[in-house]
Design an enzyme around this catalytic site. Structure first.
Site, PDB file in Angstrom:
ATOM      1  N   GLU A  33       0.809  -1.211   0.000  1.00 22.69           N
ATOM      2  CA  GLU A  33       0.000   0.000   0.000  1.00 22.69           C
ATOM      3  C   GLU A  33       0.852   1.275   0.000  1.00 22.69           C
ATOM      4  OE1 GLU A  33      -4.141  -1.429   2.026  1.00 22.69           O
ATOM      5  OE2 GLU A  33      -2.640  -0.638   3.395  1.00 22.69           O
TER       6      GLU A  33
ATOM      7  N   ASP B 215      -8.725  -8.578   3.974  1.00 26.00           N
ATOM      8  CA  ASP B 215      -8.415  -7.522   4.941  1.00 26.00           C
ATOM      9  C   ASP B 215      -9.421  -7.409   6.079  1.00 26.00           C
ATOM     10  OD1 ASP B 215      -7.244  -5.441   6.222  1.00 26.00           O
ATOM     11  OD2 ASP B 215      -7.732  -3.927   4.727  1.00 26.00           O
TER      12      ASP B 215
ATOM     13  N   GLU C  21     -12.509  -1.924  12.317  1.00 29.39           N
ATOM     14  CA  GLU C  21     -12.496  -1.157  11.076  1.00 29.39           C
ATOM     15  C   GLU C  21     -13.662  -1.520  10.162  1.00 29.39           C
ATOM     16  OE1 GLU C  21      -8.857  -1.665   8.965  1.00 29.39           O
ATOM     17  OE2 GLU C  21      -9.480  -0.494   7.224  1.00 29.39           O
TER      18      GLU C  21
END
Lengths: 715, 715
Positions: A306, A379, A407
């Site tokens: 990333e 993820d 998240e």
């Protein structure tokens, strides 16, 4: 002896309306009075003998003193002599007390395990807590306290425990500017504080006690997207101060480092891991750190992931990069945790990429490198299959990275008890060495010989008074520690422990609340991403549903459409052999099982298959109807949570009761939002009706599409 | 004859997926093809003979032509001769056609009634529509069209009708700046238009046809909070133009006037109704109007009410003021509609004040004054008892004022079919002349001798394409006209008519939709103001719940607390003899019945009584639990509406289907909002739990309290 309990008992029994308000700041270490039924048993435990004077032993002694006095109302004494004491803490006590059978136990306890034994006596119960190290004694002490607060039977207690993983870490994704990436409980407890370190020390002690109480022995204090500044003198000094306060609790500090640090703060030409000056720079830097922090734990590295720099920037491998750091740390017994969370924007199916990059490197890593692998291949979604990397790197220690911060599970607004999800990962069978080769065994050293074993959880901790935003999010911190210590514990056992310590032992409270917790994660899966759907959330902030998102020039693998692939002809990501072939990264019989929609578990079916809307599910319903039912079930489950919780009014303090009630309302509304957004959007492809017996959507797709958030940091 | 239907039938039957989109702009005058089952019957109706050439007869003839062609697909001819025709329209036709038995019917028809008779013939059905006036023929024509579009049996038809009220008016609360007070369908159709009158004429014709089709024969074109400018030449000329376009539809225009006009625009010293120059000013002004509009209807006056000027400003009575205007209008047969909606901020219980001010004036009004009384004693709430003024003024014509625009029933966002509420008023027994003295009879001239009878509805019409914002709000316009014509019609009959004309005659569509409509008003009552609660809405804009509102220096009787009086000891307004004694304004046995909570209807119990939270209701539940159940029932009913509606997908055009679906979603969300806001607020007093078997609130009181709207005009 009974006399001195009387006033206390009267207070507790006669003033239910005056249950004192609680902010949650004490976490599960409240040490409130236990019920009368066990008080009598505990009445002899008023005299502590502790062997040794190390900071760790002193912590254990003080904690037990505080706990016993809080829980029983007794005045507890610290005795200097063995005789006349009733609770004994310390290394070697079995010898002093001439207790048989303990030495053999200690042989299985390693550095951190412990023995707790109730040895009786003339006056009643007597307890010995011993271990091979003071750290072991500390953990034993906390285990004993937990049993007391849970009002378990103490008589005849005979416990031997040792942790399953050596390194049990929290990862704080805390930026040096005080924000927390994916943090939903306020800003960083570590960085950019307006108050002095001394001023905050009490907070850090609570943090340390909480971690020690569940066996967490390491913590990474900064974000994996690492600012190179952490390696400057200024920050090393700060790390050293944190290390100092955490050390008596057997907690090591670790650091996330930026792979380009040599170039950025070292003024080297570049950070190529095969260049001598780079290697030298790291060695010197590591020495600097250990000069300040002799028990420094090591580095956590997110490299070539990333946008982060890494060894591939210089044509080197992940092994080249990790080994360079490992060599620098090796003299001090430090470790490198190298993250396998890598995927390229224009490459193969994202779910396959960690495997493709790392498995070929198996055997090339230094023995103090541990590759840190997220539980699932994408993820931290509400449900994923386990990552196929687990079990596939026999010669490389792998550590599971779980996410404690929610998240993708409703931030700190949704009650989602995560151990049920984590147990799903631990117990997933990789089949790499035949049936029974679970992910737990493939990582805890029982399947492969490895010098280091470890596990990490991405912390959900911030400056909020209650530490985690949602009171029930504390349970996920607690439970991560407990499972890191012993992944064989059941999720409900852990939940029961936490409830007893945090709220109440009243079974009229515990049973329905545990029921809420145990069903909560599946509720989230249902109202967000049922049947193997994943990554349907909002762009960037990841809040709320946005399966429709289109962002100009965005990486396709950051867009929900990459994952759900909804069209007139169906929905789901074809990862079968006729698709991306991700199934083949799994051992047989999994590969074949996943490859066939008839045998693929339905809770993952759209992870592995693209199916027509009218595909017949095992229920006999069409895929579309089944999808609708799951989304509606999710919403209904949250409404049930609300009902169950509201019936518990009066069992606990009003402050926390109402706070949870408030959060459940948000969850209820947001569950409806998710349901309507996903179904109304997918309906534009399926062109099928929501089954008429179900409630109708209450939102309009076009209105939902207009919702925009501006929250890079939700702190 | 069958041959020419074939193509049409094929189109309708074979292309259900292509039902054309509809915007609602045609209202219930769509004239779409009827089903094959009735086409054969209607096949002879292809030749219209109309007696006379007046504009009104021409309108009737053209409407019938349009309707028949649209509904049957035939080419319909206008014949100049009696022979060979099949539909005969006009005054005196029974004589020309030598039909027996019609003359007697016409004696009961008055100026606006009609006779429709099917008289058979060699070729099939033949129809005669006749009356004493061309207006009667027009109404008969629309009645006949309605029956055709509803696919009713035509053979043997023999209908005699006459309206129950002479003056059947819409009141437009339209301001000259183009805004509409309590308007939720866009700006005014009358005022401040950017397009020319000629340009807009087609719109006005649709408006006129719609009104004529349900018998509305008058319309007040400006707000009761009247701008004095309406009496200037400029506006009189504008009124004249509107009158011109409406005249062929038998619709008179009326004007709201400001009582202070003589002083404001006439430059007189004041507007004292007993001063000669004031009286002269009005006479001259009225003459000016009639010079321009020979059939002008008269004035509507809101005087000494909510800040409007009136005769009391000069120490005169309402009668003094009304009579002055009545005398000016009398030579032209104009009427004065004088509103009884008066209440002083610091006076007695607001619900009592209209009665206290007006009943003593009974007998003092000129015979062309009609006192216009809102249906309930407060203000168009979802449920009120009838106003005690009805029946209490034997010597004064009273007219009911209903509100068609949904100021307190969810604006144009909630589906609330109002006839069930209006029927409740009409059928309320005042007992003034013994049992059976209903409000309808006390106002339609059957109980008391009176020169004028009238009724008014506050219009819900604006510039929105579909005229009323919500497609189902059209039904309230339609139904108001139908009930003004005949208050004995059932709400479901009217709804059935409207559905058949507006959407479909398919019973699979009509039955569930009618069920939605018939249950809708009680749903609103339940989720907004059950059990006699009232006036809980937001300050000023009246949108959403605000039972908590406190506005500094506000009139107490504009605040919800004035009405609900919730406290620890209970809830409700004590209007019993031990309270404000409003009950005594009602005749016996009502006064005694209302006075006793044991006999007071429970759907009004908190209107008349302040009761403790644990008061036992007839269900056996406590008042608090009963209140909770009502609020929850309201929400559940809206969810059921959604379910019922969604099952009807495909029965009608997608455009209106989806628009209604969208509105129902808003209603569903807002019903929850009302429920949570009211219950959570009242709970702060009751301190009782919402029954555990009910869903939990999804909002937080404190968050709801923060919602602020800025919408003086919602247009």
């Amino acid at each position: 002896m009974r006399g001195k309990f009387l006033l206390l008992v009267l207070l507790v029994v006669s003033l239910p309306g005056l249950i004192s308000a609680e902010s949650g700041e004490k976490l599960w270490l409240r040490y409130v009075p236990v019920s009368e039924t066990v008080l009598d048993d505990y009445s002899t435990l008023d005299n502590i003998y502790a062997e040794g004077e190390s900071p760790v032993i002193n912590v254990a002694k003080e904690e037990l003193l505080r706990a016993l006095e809080g829980m029983t109302g007794m005045d507890v004494e610290i005795n200097k002599k063995l005789s006349g004491s009733s609770v004994y803490l310390g290394v070697g006590l079995h010898e002093k007390l001439e207790l048989p059978g303990i030495e053999e136990h200690l042989n299985t306890c390693g550095d951190e395990g412990f023995v707790i034994r109730e040895i009786g006596g003339e006056k009643g119960l007597r307890i010995v807590i011993t271990a091979n190290t003071d750290a072991g004694v500390l953990y034993g002490t906390f285990a004993f306290i937990r049993k007391l607060q849970n009002e378990e039977e103490i008589q005849g207690l005979d416990i031997v425990e040792a942790p399953k993983y050596q390194h049990r870490l929290l990862n704080h994704w805390d930026n040096l500017d005080g924000t927390v990436e994916r943090g939903y409980a306020g800003h960083s407890i570590w960085w950019n504080r307006e108050r002095s370190f001394d001023d905050l020390k009490e907070d850090y002690v609570v943090y340390a006690r909480a971690n020690a109480s569940v066996g967490i022995n390491g913590t990474v204090l900064n974000n994996v997207n690492a600012n190179p500044d952490v390696l400057t003198d200024e920050y090393i000094e700060k790390f050293a101060r944190f290390a100092e306060v955490l050390r008596p609790y057997n907690i090591k500090v670790y650091m996330s480092v930026n792979f380009s640090s040599p170039a950025i703060i070292g003024n080297l030409e570049d950070s190529d891991p095969l260049k001598d000056e780079v290697r030298e720079w790291w060695k010197n830097k590591v020495k600097e750190i250990y000069d300040e922090i002799p028990d420094f734990g090591g580095f956590l590295v997110k490299a070539n992931s990333e946008g982060q720099p890494g060894p591939q920037d210089y044509g080197r491998t992940h092994a080249d990069g990790a080994n360079m750091l490992a060599e620098a740390l090796e003299p001090y017994n430090g470790i490198v945790m190298w993250r396998a969370f890598v995927y390229a924007p224009s490459g193969d199916d994202r779910a396959k990429q960690a495997y493709k990059e790392f498995v070929p490197l198996d055997g090339e890593f230094h023995e103090n490198v541990i590759v840190q692998v997220k539980n699932g291949p994408v993820d931290f979604q509400p449900r994923e299959p386990f990552s196929p990397v687990f079990g596939a790197m026999e010669h490389t220690p792998l550590m599971i990275e779980f996410q404690i911060t929610q998240e993708y599970l409703g931030f700190s607004n949704h009650l989602a008890y995560l151990p049920t999800m984590q147990k799903e990962t631990f117990e997933s069978d990789t089949y790499v060495n035949g049936a029974g080769s679970t992910v737990a065994k493939a990582t805890d050293g029982s399947l492969f010989d490895q010098k280091h074993t470890a596990i990490a959880g991405v912390a959900n901790i911030g400056r909020d008074t209650n530490w985690t935003g949602h009171h029930f999010a504390q349970a996920n911190w607690f439970a991560f520690g407990r499972l890191a210590w012993d992944h064989t514990l059941r999720a409900d056992e852990i939940g029961r422990e936490w409830l007893g310590m945090t709220f109440s032992n009243d079974s009229a409270f515990v049973k329905p609340t545990l029921n809420i917790m145990m069903r909560s994660r599946e509720a989230v899966v249902n109202y967000m991403t049922p049947l193997g759907l994943h990554h349907l959330m909002g762009w960037s902030h990841h809040h709320g549903p946005e399966p429709w998102t289109e962002i100009e020039d965005a990486r396709p693998d950051w867009l929900p459409k990459y994952y759900h692939k909804a069209s007139k002809d169906g929905i789901g990501f074809d990862r079968s052999t006729s698709g991306s072939d991700a199934v083949s990264q799994y051992e047989e019989p999994l590969a074949s099982m996943y490859n066939n929609p008839q045998t693929c578990p339905e809770n993952l079916i759209l992870w592995f298959h693209h199916l027509p809307w009218n595909y017949t599910m095992s229920s006999g319903l069409s895929l579309w109807d089944e999808l609708c039912y799951h989304y509606y079930d999710g919403v209904e489950e949250v409404r049930l949570m609300q009902k169950k919780w509201d019936r518990l009014d009066g069992f606990i303090d009003a402050e926390r009761f109402e706070h949870v009630q408030h959060k459940l309302k948000i969850q209820s509304r947001e569950a409806e939002w998710w349901r309507d957004a996903c179904l109304l959007y997918f309906q534009t492809f399926s062109e099928m009706s929501i089954p008429p017996e179900l409630e109708r959507p209450v939102h309009d797709l076009e209105e939902l599409k207009k919702i925009k958030f501006d929250m890079t940091h939700h702190n």
